[in-house]
Design an enzyme around this catalytic site. Structure first.
Site, PDB file in Angstrom:
ATOM      1  CB  SER A  16      21.081 -18.744  -1.485  1.00 15.39           C
ATOM      2  OG  SER A  16      21.791 -19.368  -0.432  1.00 15.39           O
ATOM      3  CE  LYS A  67      25.749 -17.607  -0.855  1.00 13.85           C
ATOM      4  NZ  LYS A  67      24.318 -17.465  -1.227  1.00 13.85           N
TER       5      LYS A  67
END
Length: 254
Positions: A58, A129
């Site tokens: 990701s 993230k």
């Protein structure tokens, strides 16, 4: 007068006992040092720097599957807060995942210890993230050129995976104070704030759930480096223009 030297013989069993005793002392010392080292590393990872194993794609290309990063847990400890562009590790409990309903405490403790040392994948509630918006920011996807805008300013996200759009999910949100809007760099493979627009909290991560900032890639050796920074948000004003601040959480769930 001649003096006859007296020669004494050592009992072989005495040598064996002495050797066994020395071996036991050596093993005890080695065991003590091993436990002390593990405790030191656990304390270090709890308070200062924590290894973190990257389990998914990701955050490619910035972070790759199998990378072991070092998370700086002091980065936001003394009054500073995450800024736009920072790569952070956070506990997604209550924002990305439901509150833990329980489990085997011993298994959880052992897993946490192994994860803290970077030997296994992190908890399913821990995520890495990039911060795209902080409290007060208005983030819109997307402008006519397909770019995200933050507080009305288009952002050139050069860290996004080649071939990915900034987002396939349109949204127009305002980040509440004390929260963060976070996204993965591999947008087509990232489950991030966009996927939780309809959840409690609207996909926003509380600042106090941030574990630390990802500052270094420690392993594999060939990828040893600092986590690259970005100038993408340098032109973004500190807060959204008053007239532009609008609705919260518009857009479909990703």
């Amino acid at each position: 007068m001649d003096t006859e030297a007296q020669h004494t013989e050592r009992d072989p069993s005495t040598d064996t006992e002495d050797g066994s005793r020395s071996a036991r002392v050596s093993w005890r010392r080695t065991g003590f040092l091993g436990v002390a080292c593990v405790l030191f590393l656990l304390l270090l990872s709890h308070f200062v720097i924590q290894p973190f194993l990257i389990p998914s794609s990701s955050m490619e290309p910035t972070l790759q599957v199998g990378d072991r990063i070092l998370v700086n847990k002091l980065a936001y400890r003394f009054g500073s807060e995450p800024d736009r562009g920072d790569v952070v590790v956070f506990d997604g409990t209550g924002s990305f995942v439901r509150e833990d309903l329980g489990g085997n405490p011993l298994t959880g403790l052992l897993h946490d210890a192994a994860a803290a040392l970077g030997f296994t994948e992190p908890d399913e509630t821990d995520f890495v993230k990039r911060v795209v918006g902080v409290g007060g920011d208005r983030i819109v996807c997307c402008d006519k050129d397909g770019r995200l805008t933050v507080n009305g300013v288009p952002v050139e996200e050069r860290y996004v995976m080649l071939g990915d759009r900034p987002s396939s999910v349109p949204f127009d949100i305002v980040v509440p104070a004390g929260r963060l809007w976070v996204m993965g760099d591999h947008r087509s493979q990232s489950s991030d704030s966009r996927d939780h627009l309809g959840s409690p909290g609207g996909g926003m991560v509380p600042v106090d759930k941030v574990i630390g900032r990802a500052d270094w890639i420690a392993w594999p050796f060939g990828r040893w480096s600092t986590v690259p920074g970005t100038e993408a948000f340098d032109a973004v004003p500190a807060t959204a223009p008053t007239a532009a601040v609008g609705g919260h959480g518009k857009g479909p769930r990703g």
